[in-house]
Design a protein around this motif. Structure first.
Motif: not given
Length: 126
Positions: A25-31
């Motif tokens: 959580x807190x950002x997009x996993x694809x990054x």
């Protein structure tokens, strides 16, 4: 700030299976490229598997190759580690970690992983 939470650990008999999950959580996993590490009592933390940002590339330590499978669901923000044919030597605290390095998995370099979960215990015993 990126947060990682592992789940799915526990006690399993030799030859059994477990699936670990790592919710991001807190950002997009694809990054992020993702890795799974483990640390047994008295031993150094070792990298056992990684997966690239896209999920197309994976890597496994020899100790788990053929028994463990890493995957990630970017839409669900979750990385998984399916562990089969477990042995007592797999007993350890397992950690998931995230890397935003430009190139990750390959290579599989511990220093690239800067965000870590709290760890979860896996015990293989009869």
């Amino acid at each position: 700030q990126l947060q990682l939470v592992e789940s799915g650990g526990g006690l399993v008999q030799p030859g059994g299976s477990l699936m670990l999950s790592c919710a991001v959580s807190g950002s997009t996993l694809e990054n992020y490229g993702m890795g799974w590490f483990r640390q047994a009592p008295g031993k150094e933390r070792e990298g056992i598997s990684c997966i690239s940002k896209s999920g197309w590339s994976t890597n496994y330590a020899d100790s788990v190759k053929g028994r463990f499978t890493i995957s990630k669901d970017n839409a669900k923000g979750t990385t998984y580690l399916q562990m089969n044919n477990l042995t007592p030597e797999d007993t350890a605290v397992y950690y998931c970690a995230a890397s935003r390095a430009a190139y990750v998995c390959p290579p599989f370099t511990r220093a690239d992983f800067v965000s870590w979960g709290q760890g979860i215990q896996v015990t293989v015993s009869s």
